[in-house]
Design an enzyme around this catalytic site. Structure first.
Site: not given
Length: 145
Positions: A61-63, A108
């Site tokens: 839940g981040h990049a 992702r």
């Protein structure tokens, strides 16, 4: 997060599923896979792994602004949901000799973990909170959308 970097330009097309060399024992005692400096397009600076993740849980839940990583399902399976700000792609990982190389600037999420699954992450940098983009709307702005 300001400025144009390679992360701004990276797209889903830059995500790559690679083969990790597999050595099969001729006497049937199992397989061995090796990740060396020339296996990945970056130098590994940190290794971590996820395990005991409930099947209904989501991780990631981040990049990342600069960090690159390679994810491997060393046991079991899971889905990697990728987004580049415009396009979305889901890749199912279930083989310990396949690695998913994710460049910087790609959102992702990991989901649909099978029972007993283990996700190995080989990454290009030590932990740095300032490298994370944890809000999807902020990510889209970062990508220019």
């Amino acid at each position: 997060m300001a400025g144009i970097t390679n992360a701004n330009l990276n797209s889903i097309d830059k995500v790559e599923l690679i083969n990790i060399p597999k050595i099969s024992d001729p006497e049937g005692r199992g397989n061995l896979s090796v990740v060396e400096n020339n296996t990945l397009p970056f130098e590994v600076r940190r290794v971590y792994y996820l395990y005991d993740v409930p099947s209904d849980a989501s991780r990631g839940g981040h990049a990342h602004i600069a960090l690159e990583q390679c994810l491997v399902a060393v046991s079991g399976s899971f889905d990697v949901v990728l987004h580049d700000g415009k396009n979305k792609k889901i890749i199912h990982l279930n083989k310990p000799n396949k690695g998913l190389v994710i460049p910087s600037g790609i959102w992702r999420e990991l989901e649909n973990f099978s029972s007993g699954s283990v996700c190995l992450a080989l990454v290009s940098a030590v932990y740095d909170e300032s490298d994370y983009i944890r809000n999807f709307e902020s990510f889209k702005l970062f990508k220019g959308g």
